[in-house]
Design a protein around this motif. Structure first.
Motif, mmCIF file in Angstrom:
data_model
loop_
_atom_site.group_PDB
_atom_site.id
_atom_site.type_symbol
_atom_site.label_atom_id
_atom_site.label_comp_id
_atom_site.label_asym_id
_atom_site.label_seq_id
_atom_site.Cartn_x
_atom_site.Cartn_y
_atom_site.Cartn_z
ATOM 1 N N SER A 14 -1.395 -2.820 7.547
ATOM 2 C CA SER A 14 -0.493 -2.270 8.551
ATOM 3 C C SER A 14 -1.179 -1.259 9.466
ATOM 4 N N TRP A 15 -2.511 -1.317 9.577
ATOM 5 C CA TRP A 15 -3.263 -0.352 10.390
ATOM 6 C C TRP A 15 -3.311 -0.729 11.867
ATOM 7 N N GLU A 74 -1.018 -1.288 -1.869
ATOM 8 C CA GLU A 74 -0.901 -0.217 -0.886
ATOM 9 C C GLU A 74 -2.131 0.670 -0.972
ATOM 10 N N LEU A 75 -2.699 0.956 0.178
ATOM 11 C CA LEU A 75 -3.852 1.845 0.274
ATOM 12 C C LEU A 75 -3.348 3.193 0.770
ATOM 13 N N VAL A 76 -3.404 4.198 -0.109
ATOM 14 C CA VAL A 76 -2.915 5.529 0.229
ATOM 15 C C VAL A 76 -4.083 6.361 0.746
ATOM 16 N N LYS A 80 -2.922 11.296 5.510
ATOM 17 C CA LYS A 80 -2.688 10.377 6.634
ATOM 18 C C LYS A 80 -1.490 9.512 6.303
ATOM 19 N N GLU A 81 -1.664 8.221 6.271
ATOM 20 C CA GLU A 81 -0.555 7.327 5.982
ATOM 21 C C GLU A 81 -0.904 6.357 4.869
ATOM 22 N N THR A 82 0.083 5.600 4.459
ATOM 23 C CA THR A 82 -0.100 4.564 3.458
ATOM 24 C C THR A 82 -0.079 3.216 4.165
ATOM 25 N N PHE A 83 -1.103 2.394 3.903
ATOM 26 C CA PHE A 83 -1.187 1.071 4.512
ATOM 27 C C PHE A 83 -0.729 0.020 3.520
ATOM 28 N N LYS A 84 0.170 -0.845 3.941
ATOM 29 C CA LYS A 84 0.572 -1.991 3.120
ATOM 30 C C LYS A 84 -0.461 -3.085 3.355
#
Length: 136
Positions: A14-15, A74-76, A80-84
């Motif tokens: 989701s980046w 999920e990459l936390v 910053k943010e969490t990417f699905k």
């Protein structure tokens, strides 16, 4: 199969179309973690012509299977943010980044004898993320 000893997965997230520069390293650490992703020994490569997609090459096959079976990823990124993440088998598993059959090392044992950089050079992939040697 892409190359003896390498089992690829395609990763999208989701980046957006312009991923952060440190994303390859973060993906590498994530997919090497058995606890976080179900993964293990792997190498991450940005897909040529598609900066938002990554190829993760796992060793051995059961590591890739563990990641696929995990389901949601999920990459936390702290602060910053969490990417699905979406992980799937690449559409053409017999070719990776246009590597022809002639460029693939002849045997799995030959690939394991070289460090990862040597194997990637043989495949014509150029510089990769530095990691330790393949484990037998």
């Amino acid at each position: 199969m892409a190359a003896p000893g390498y089992f690829p997965l395609l990763v999208e997230g989701s980046w957006g179309p312009d991923p952060p520069k440190s994303l390859i390293t973060k993906l590498q650490l994530y997919f090497q973690s058995r606890k976080r992703s179900g993964g293990g020994e792997c190498v991450v490569r940005q897909e040529p012509g598609s900066p938002a997609r990554f190829l993760v090459l796992f060793h051995p096959l059961d590591v890739r299977q563990n990641v696929l079976e995990r389901g949601n990823h999920e990459l936390v990124c702290p602060g910053k943010e969490t990417f699905k993440l979406t992980v799937k088998l690449p559409p053409a598993t017999n070719e990776v980044h246009g590597a022809s059959k002639e460029k693939i090392p002849a045997t799995e044992s030959k690939a394991k004898e070289h460090d990862k950089e040597s194997v990637h050079a043989e495949l014509g992939w150029g510089s990769m993320v530095e990691t330790s040697k393949w484990k037998n």
